[in-house]
Design an enzyme around this catalytic site. Structure first.
Site, PDB file in Angstrom:
ATOM      1  CD  GLU A 170    -128.397  -7.485  26.327  1.00  0.00           C
ATOM      2  OE1 GLU A 170    -130.278  -7.570  26.442  1.00  0.00           O
ATOM      3  OE2 GLU A 170    -127.333  -7.922  27.096  1.00  0.00           O
ATOM      4  CG  HIS A 181    -129.441 -11.554  26.608  1.00  0.00           C
ATOM      5  ND1 HIS A 181    -128.200 -11.284  26.863  1.00  0.00           N
ATOM      6  CD2 HIS A 181    -130.118 -10.952  28.373  1.00  0.00           C
ATOM      7  CE1 HIS A 181    -127.876 -10.858  27.870  1.00  0.00           C
ATOM      8  NE2 HIS A 181    -128.685 -10.487  28.857  1.00  0.00           N
TER       9      HIS A 181
END
EC number: 5.1.3.15
Length: 304
Positions: free
Chosen positions: A277, A174
């Site tokens: 991501e 992330h």
């Protein structure tokens, strides 16, 4: 284990252990640059190529109390990404303990090894379930994260199913990238890729050409494992993201209203970061068979 004993046990001229508030930090530095991580969540918090600025963004008001993930860097999302999906394991009594983005980013990882490989410096973190993790994920596993600082910064997440049943995994690095201005930022590499717009009720389409960021944004791109390029023009650089065994990309920014929901992120900082991501999300989630393992890799480099 104390900082002194860690520095002694994993003695390496390019690695240093230290304490920052409640968190243990691991710093890597060699001829290629610098990287900094914490064992809480095995989160990479900084990557500076030699002679360059930091590739990653961490909030000025991030918490280092060991109670919630540090806002920024590269949180590890595993074995689910986003809200828990009962399809991963099926409904069970532990569902109330299932926090967003899995168990890995809330846990203290152990340092398994530190070594020099060629001209790269490498550290391996390992996570095994404890009583707290089992409240949310009752099946046995071992999770390793290998971080290598060389000509590029490479992260490899390896999950192994040690239980006697199969389960479904969704996952992500992330990554919060530091950019001069997120508004209008261009991300290349997703032309022709199926797209899900989470802020438009899951509306689907196909990306045409480069992606230009607008605030807020939360889009998932599916079935594509090629490289991505962030055009950070204000900083005079391009950030290149390469990956293996990742079929999804997620682009996210909370925007001027969404940022107000984060107590650990100043309201004006949404324009200084963008999450691009590397993931396996939605229908790109995969079955992890009993006794099997899966490795997802991300490689970051800068040109400018």
């Amino acid at each position: 284990m104390s900082i002194e004993s860690l520095n002694k046990r994993f003695s390496n001229p390019h690695v240093r252990f230290s304490q920052h508030e409640a968190l243990m930090m691991v710093d890597l530095e060699n001829d290629h640059g610098h990287a900094s991580l914490t064992t809480f969540g095995a989160t990479l918090l900084s990557y500076r190529p030699r002679g360059g600025e930091d590739v990653l963004w961490v909030s000025e008001t991030a918490l280092y109390d060991g109670k919630k993930p540090v806002r920024g860097g590269v949180p590890v999302c595993w074995p689910w990404f986003g809200a828990y999906d009962p399809a991963a394991l099926g409904a069970d009594p532990s569902d109330a303990h299932k926090k967003g983005h899995g168990v890995a980013r809330y846990a203290l990882w152990d340092v398994e090894s530190v070594e020099t490989v060629g001209d790269a410096t490498q550290v391996v973190f390992v996570l095994r379930p404890d009583d707290e993790i089992r409240k949310a994920w009752p099946l046995d596993f071992i999770l390793r994260l290998k971080v290598s600082l060389g000509q590029s910064l490479e992260m490899t997440l390896v999950g192994e199913n040690l239980s006697d049943r199969d389960w479904q995994v969704s996952e992500a690095f992330h990554t919060y990238f530091s950019v001069a201005d997120a508004e209008g930022l261009v991300v290349r590499g997703l032309d022709g890729t199926p797209r899900v717009d989470k802020l438009a009720g899951g509306a689907r389409g196909v990306q045409a050409g480069e992606v230009r960021m607008s605030m807020p944004m939360e889009q998932v791109f599916l079935g594509h494992g090629g490289p991505l390029v962030i055009e950070d023009r204000g900083n005079g650089r391009e950030i290149v993201i390469e990956r293996e065994n990742s079929a999804s990309s997620v682009l996210w920014n909370p925007g001027p209203e969404g940022v107000k929901a984060f107590a650990d992120m100043p309201d004006d900082q949404y324009r200084k970061t963008v999450c691009v991501e590397v993931a396996n999300a939605l229908e790109d989630a995969y079955a992890l068979k009993a006794g099997a393992s899966h490795a997802m890799r991300m490689r970051l480099s800068v040109r400018g």
